[in-house]
Design a protein around this motif. Structure first.
Motif, PDB file in Angstrom:
ATOM      1  N   GLY A   1      71.695  20.182  78.970  1.00 48.84           N
ATOM      2  CA  GLY A   1      71.301  21.295  80.030  1.00 48.84           C
ATOM      3  C   GLY A   1      69.743  21.534  80.283  1.00 48.84           C
ATOM      4  N   GLY A   2      69.589  22.043  81.452  1.00 50.91           N
ATOM      5  CA  GLY A   2      68.094  22.516  81.697  1.00 50.91           C
ATOM      6  C   GLY A   2      67.996  23.695  82.608  1.00 50.91           C
TER       7      GLY A   2
ATOM      8  N   TRP B   1      71.591  20.770  85.431  1.00 49.71           N
ATOM      9  CA  TRP B   1      70.483  21.935  85.684  1.00 49.71           C
ATOM     10  C   TRP B   1      70.972  23.071  86.221  1.00 49.71           C
ATOM     11  CZ3 TRP B   1      65.541  22.700  84.876  1.00 49.71           C
ATOM     12  CH2 TRP B   1      64.925  23.594  85.605  1.00 49.71           C
ATOM     13  N   LEU B   2      70.868  24.251  85.388  1.00 48.28           N
ATOM     14  CA  LEU B   2      71.342  25.573  85.734  1.00 48.28           C
ATOM     15  C   LEU B   2      70.415  26.119  86.693  1.00 48.28           C
ATOM     16  CD1 LEU B   2      72.309  26.347  82.148  1.00 48.28           C
ATOM     17  CD2 LEU B   2      73.899  25.551  83.948  1.00 48.28           C
ATOM     18  N   GLN B   3      70.568  26.582  87.806  1.00 44.08           N
ATOM     19  CA  GLN B   3      69.948  27.380  88.818  1.00 44.08           C
ATOM     20  C   GLN B   3      70.379  28.514  89.323  1.00 44.08           C
ATOM     21  OE1 GLN B   3      69.770  24.458  91.819  1.00 44.08           O
ATOM     22  NE2 GLN B   3      71.636  24.706  92.510  1.00 44.08           N
ATOM     23  N   GLU B   4      69.360  29.317  89.810  1.00 43.43           N
ATOM     24  CA  GLU B   4      69.670  30.951  89.968  1.00 43.43           C
ATOM     25  C   GLU B   4      70.763  30.942  91.072  1.00 43.43           C
ATOM     26  OE1 GLU B   4      69.999  34.778  89.692  1.00 43.43           O
ATOM     27  OE2 GLU B   4      69.062  33.483  88.523  1.00 43.43           O
ATOM     28  N   GLU B   5      70.610  30.063  92.269  1.00 43.37           N
ATOM     29  CA  GLU B   5      71.605  30.088  93.223  1.00 43.37           C
ATOM     30  C   GLU B   5      71.738  28.836  93.586  1.00 43.37           C
ATOM     31  OE1 GLU B   5      69.833  32.585  96.309  1.00 43.37           O
ATOM     32  OE2 GLU B   5      68.051  31.083  96.187  1.00 43.37           O
ATOM     33  N   VAL B   6      73.276  28.696  94.604  1.00 45.66           N
ATOM     34  CA  VAL B   6      73.372  27.207  95.334  1.00 45.66           C
ATOM     35  C   VAL B   6      72.550  27.107  96.461  1.00 45.66           C
ATOM     36  CG1 VAL B   6      75.063  26.012  96.466  1.00 45.66           C
ATOM     37  CG2 VAL B   6      75.661  27.423  94.470  1.00 45.66           C
ATOM     38  N   GLU B   7      71.638  26.086  96.567  1.00 42.67           N
ATOM     39  CA  GLU B   7      70.759  25.856  97.515  1.00 42.67           C
ATOM     40  C   GLU B   7      71.312  24.749  98.655  1.00 42.67           C
ATOM     41  OE1 GLU B   7      67.086  24.786  96.286  1.00 42.67           O
ATOM     42  OE2 GLU B   7      66.914  26.527  94.677  1.00 42.67           O
TER      43      GLU B   7
ATOM     44  N   PHE C   1      74.330  20.038  89.401  1.00 41.84           N
ATOM     45  CA  PHE C   1      73.720  21.294  89.615  1.00 41.84           C
ATOM     46  C   PHE C   1      74.569  22.473  89.477  1.00 41.84           C
ATOM     47  CE2 PHE C   1      71.141  18.176  91.481  1.00 41.84           C
ATOM     48  CZ  PHE C   1      69.967  18.432  91.373  1.00 41.84           C
ATOM     49  N   VAL C   2      74.489  23.312  88.713  1.00 44.25           N
ATOM     50  CA  VAL C   2      75.142  24.541  88.342  1.00 44.25           C
ATOM     51  C   VAL C   2      74.775  25.869  88.819  1.00 44.25           C
ATOM     52  CG1 VAL C   2      76.928  25.662  86.606  1.00 44.25           C
ATOM     53  CG2 VAL C   2      76.397  23.216  86.640  1.00 44.25           C
ATOM     54  N   PRO C   3      75.361  26.530  89.714  1.00 44.63           N
ATOM     55  CA  PRO C   3      74.727  27.778  90.089  1.00 44.63           C
ATOM     56  C   PRO C   3      74.968  29.042  89.016  1.00 44.63           C
ATOM     57  CG  PRO C   3      76.561  27.352  91.422  1.00 44.63           C
ATOM     58  CD  PRO C   3      76.444  26.142  90.599  1.00 44.63           C
ATOM     59  N   LEU C   4      73.883  29.749  88.692  1.00 48.13           N
ATOM     60  CA  LEU C   4      74.181  30.601  87.668  1.00 48.13           C
ATOM     61  C   LEU C   4      74.951  31.918  88.172  1.00 48.13           C
ATOM     62  CD1 LEU C   4      70.793  30.684  85.658  1.00 48.13           C
ATOM     63  CD2 LEU C   4      72.985  29.827  85.012  1.00 48.13           C
ATOM     64  N   GLY C   5      75.258  31.871  89.669  1.00 46.53           N
ATOM     65  CA  GLY C   5      76.063  32.792  90.192  1.00 46.53           C
ATOM     66  C   GLY C   5      77.475  32.668  89.534  1.00 46.53           C
ATOM     67  N   ASP C   6      77.856  31.477  89.147  1.00 45.35           N
ATOM     68  CA  ASP C   6      79.097  31.331  88.475  1.00 45.35           C
ATOM     69  C   ASP C   6      79.083  31.520  87.019  1.00 45.35           C
ATOM     70  OD1 ASP C   6      79.855  28.527  90.655  1.00 45.35           O
ATOM     71  OD2 ASP C   6      80.187  30.483  90.978  1.00 45.35           O
ATOM     72  N   ASP C   7      80.176  31.691  86.347  1.00 43.66           N
ATOM     73  CA  ASP C   7      80.252  31.880  84.829  1.00 43.66           C
ATOM     74  C   ASP C   7      79.328  30.773  84.112  1.00 43.66           C
ATOM     75  OD1 ASP C   7      80.354  32.606  82.440  1.00 43.66           O
ATOM     76  OD2 ASP C   7      82.516  32.851  82.507  1.00 43.66           O
ATOM     77  N   PRO C   8      78.223  30.740  83.448  1.00 42.18           N
ATOM     78  CA  PRO C   8      77.790  29.544  82.978  1.00 42.18           C
ATOM     79  C   PRO C   8      78.400  29.426  81.702  1.00 42.18           C
ATOM     80  CG  PRO C   8      76.251  31.227  82.520  1.00 42.18           C
ATOM     81  CD  PRO C   8      77.431  31.970  83.545  1.00 42.18           C
TER      82      PRO C   8
ATOM     83  N   GLU D   1      60.238  35.444  81.654  1.00 46.42           N
ATOM     84  CA  GLU D   1      60.660  36.042  83.100  1.00 46.42           C
ATOM     85  C   GLU D   1      61.272  35.307  84.283  1.00 46.42           C
ATOM     86  OE1 GLU D   1      57.029  38.283  83.948  1.00 46.42           O
ATOM     87  OE2 GLU D   1      57.010  39.428  82.131  1.00 46.42           O
ATOM     88  N   ASP D   2      61.570  34.115  83.900  1.00 41.66           N
ATOM     89  CA  ASP D   2      62.204  33.181  85.101  1.00 41.66           C
ATOM     90  C   ASP D   2      63.552  33.691  84.923  1.00 41.66           C
ATOM     91  OD1 ASP D   2      63.617  30.837  85.870  1.00 41.66           O
ATOM     92  OD2 ASP D   2      61.617  30.219  86.533  1.00 41.66           O
ATOM     93  N   PRO D   3      64.129  33.833  86.108  1.00 43.93           N
ATOM     94  CA  PRO D   3      65.647  34.280  86.057  1.00 43.93           C
ATOM     95  C   PRO D   3      66.638  33.317  85.533  1.00 43.93           C
ATOM     96  CG  PRO D   3      64.688  34.798  88.207  1.00 43.93           C
ATOM     97  CD  PRO D   3      63.631  33.952  87.281  1.00 43.93           C
ATOM     98  N   ALA D   4      66.303  32.152  85.628  1.00 52.25           N
ATOM     99  CA  ALA D   4      67.235  31.030  84.686  1.00 52.25           C
ATOM    100  C   ALA D   4      67.140  31.193  83.509  1.00 52.25           C
ATOM    101  CB  ALA D   4      66.950  29.524  85.323  1.00 52.25           C
TER     102      ALA D   4
END
Length: 402
Positions: free
Chosen positions: A206-207, A236-242, A262-269, A286-289
């Motif tokens: 994971g990243g 790659w765990l990202q803050e939102e789906v783009e 690509f896995v959005p962190l909006g879902d349960d990680p 301080e990066d949200p991810a």
């Protein structure tokens, strides 16, 4: 924990806490609030959540399932004084004793509404800094920090930066590390090593990190790792789906031969974290991810992290992970490969990460530390001060009109 004087008008000895948050649309903020209210449970703190924007239905439903009342004050314009009045009325209606304001918008609206409602205790949590891009409201935020009963940061690196930016004595900033619900992550078991020798699971790495530079660094690192492990898969765990997943690879220029999801962190990680061999972190605290670091450690996953402010406070080099000093794909890939190709060490580092999470990163520890701040503020043990040489900010109305 010190007892609250029985003469205080607090029904049943409970403290009514208002968690005011700018948005319930960011996954890291939602997880933080959920872990905090879960840990408080039905004890002496009665928690209510007030969201100012971005309150997604799943987030509200999860809070209400925990019997936590949620009040949403939807936004029409960037800054609305009328919402401050509405929030103050809600505080009075709900008998709030302590306002715990989270994120810049929560700090601004929560502190001003508390003043209107006559709630003397305001705790400000600056989990992601003071939003440098919102320069028009920074003077107001800094004034709020200086006058709050207590200011919380989630790393010492953030505390030092906040103190310097707001001209605030460092001793006025209290550090409470983000906690995670340990019950959601089973601890590593003694037979894990034997199971790995008998059943070879796919290698998943994971990243998480900054969108601007961290993602490209992780991609380049993955390209080096697949040379020796061509069957490895990367997440790659990202803050939102783009965008749609099928087009993500082309949009983000994933290197040829690299299998990437690509896995959005909006879902349960958490289910994804449990499948990882390790988590590579390419951003600062301080990066949200990077909010997923405590959860990854609770899941017993080693961390390979780029050296950055705050990260080294959570990840101990050589014990719970590896901290890389050079921002180069070769350095990150070498550190990851050294762990991947030494399975006993990989398991040992994962076990150490879990042990550290149990000692310092549990939601219960976070709740106890936060409750102690509430108690000290209620008992007058924290004293807001205006640092010498600081010019008072302009009036509230003027700040809100900027």
């Amino acid at each position: 924990m010190a007892a609250i004087p029985s003469a205080w008008p607090i029904a049943g000895g409970h403290v009514a806490v208002a968690l005011v948050i700018g948005t319930l649309g960011r996954a890291g903020a939602v997880r933080h609030v959920l872990d905090l209210v879960r840990a408080f449970g039905t004890g002496r703190h009665r928690v209510r959540v007030y969201a100012l924007a971005g309150a997604s239905e799943p987030a509200v439903a999860r809070l209400r399932a925990l019997d936590v009342p949620v009040t949403v004050l939807p936004r029409r314009y960037p800054y609305e004084p009328a919402r401050i009045v509405a929030l103050a009325r809600a505080f009075k209606r709900d008998g709030i004793d302590v306002v715990h304001a989270i994120l810049p918008a929560g700090a601004a609206y929560g502190a001003l509404a508390a003043r209107l409602a006559g709630v003397p205790t305001v705790v400000v949590a600056s989990r992601a800094g003071d939003a440098r891009e919102q320069r028009s409201v920074r003077p107001l935020l800094h004034r709020i920090y200086r006058h709050a009963a207590a200011v919380l940061a989630n790393t010492w690196a953030q505390a030092r930066r906040l103190a310097a930016d707001a001209d605030l004595p460092l001793e006025r900033v209290q550090v409470v590390y983000d906690g995670v619900d340990l019950a959601r992550h089973p601890a590593p078991r003694m037979l894990d090593g034997l199971r790995e020798r008998v059943w070879h699971r796919p290698l998943v790495i994971g990243g998480a990190g900054s969108r601007e530079t961290g993602r490209a660094l992780f991609f380049a690192t993955a390209e080096r790792i697949v040379v020796r492990h061509p069957d490895a898969h990367f997440v790659w765990l990202q803050e939102e789906v783009e965008g749609a997943v099928p087009s993500d690879g082309a949009r983000y220029a994933v290197p040829a031969g690299v299998s990437m999801t690509f896995v959005p962190l909006g879902d349960d990680p958490d289910p994804v974290l449990h499948q990882l061999a390790m988590l590579c972190v390419t951003g600062d605290a301080e990066d949200p991810a990077v909010d997923v670091i405590p959860a990854a450690m609770a899941a017993g996953r080693p961390i390979v992290a780029l050296e950055a402010p705050g990260v080294d406070e959570v990840v101990t080099h050589g014990t719970t992970g590896v901290v890389v000093t050079r921002s180069e794909p070769a350095a990150l890939a070498d550190a990851a490969l050294a762990l991947l190709e030494d399975r006993p060490r990989l398991r040992g580092v994962g076990h150490a990460a879990r042990s550290h999470a149990e000692r310092a990163l549990g939601a219960d520890a976070m709740a106890r530390a936060t409750a102690a701040v509430y108690e000290d503020a209620l008992l007058g043990r924290t004293t807001p001060v205006e640092p010498s040489g600081v010019r008072a900010a302009a009036g509230v109305g003027e700040e809100l009109r900027r």
